[in-house]
Design a protein around this motif. Sequence first.
Motif, mmCIF file in Angstrom:
data_model
loop_
_atom_site.group_PDB
_atom_site.id
_atom_site.type_symbol
_atom_site.label_atom_id
_atom_site.label_comp_id
_atom_site.label_asym_id
_atom_site.label_seq_id
_atom_site.Cartn_x
_atom_site.Cartn_y
_atom_site.Cartn_z
ATOM 1 N N LEU A 48 -9.695 -4.895 0.086
ATOM 2 C CA LEU A 48 -8.559 -5.590 -0.692
ATOM 3 C C LEU A 48 -8.963 -5.441 -2.105
ATOM 4 N N GLN A 49 -10.252 -5.603 -2.293
ATOM 5 C CA GLN A 49 -10.660 -5.347 -3.906
ATOM 6 C C GLN A 49 -10.645 -3.790 -3.984
ATOM 7 N N LYS A 69 -7.715 -2.194 -6.963
ATOM 8 C CA LYS A 69 -8.268 -1.197 -7.999
ATOM 9 C C LYS A 69 -7.705 0.175 -8.042
ATOM 10 N N ASP A 70 -7.415 0.609 -6.768
ATOM 11 C CA ASP A 70 -6.887 2.041 -6.483
ATOM 12 C C ASP A 70 -5.354 2.165 -6.077
ATOM 13 N N THR A 71 -4.537 1.001 -6.156
ATOM 14 C CA THR A 71 -3.235 1.049 -5.753
ATOM 15 C C THR A 71 -2.481 0.443 -6.920
ATOM 16 N N THR A 127 6.779 -0.009 -1.165
ATOM 17 C CA THR A 127 5.754 -0.745 -2.090
ATOM 18 C C THR A 127 4.552 -1.256 -1.145
ATOM 19 N N PRO A 128 3.593 -0.935 -1.246
ATOM 20 C CA PRO A 128 2.267 -1.548 -0.495
ATOM 21 C C PRO A 128 2.177 -2.923 -0.870
ATOM 22 N N VAL A 129 1.875 -3.607 0.242
ATOM 23 C CA VAL A 129 2.058 -5.255 0.260
ATOM 24 C C VAL A 129 0.804 -5.625 1.197
#
Length: 105
Positions: A39-40, A44-46, A91-93
């Motif tokens: 998740l971290q 950071k990447d998304t 959308t990424p969720v």
Amino acid sequence: MKHLIRFLLIPAILIMTAQQVLASKEKEVGYKTVTSEELQKLQKDTKDLVIIDSRGKKYIDDGVVIEGAKLLPADKTNAKSLAKLLSTKETPVVFYCSDTNCGAS
């Protein structure tokens, strides 16, 4: 002896089948369980990642909240409430709740 073998073999087959069903279900519905480290990295990447806290307000007041998470309790989650939080269907969720045994997320 036959009964003992059946007694031991049938539960083993059921467990293996259940594991396969659960693994294929993740692929089928398009979700994946992520670790806190994953998740971290996603955060950071998304760029447009939305994190949704599926717990109730009681848990928010009493506990830890992931920074930037939106509160949307499981009993209030539907297409309309999600549409308000997500800019598009792509959308990424990430949904989260109390622990890995919590079904709310």
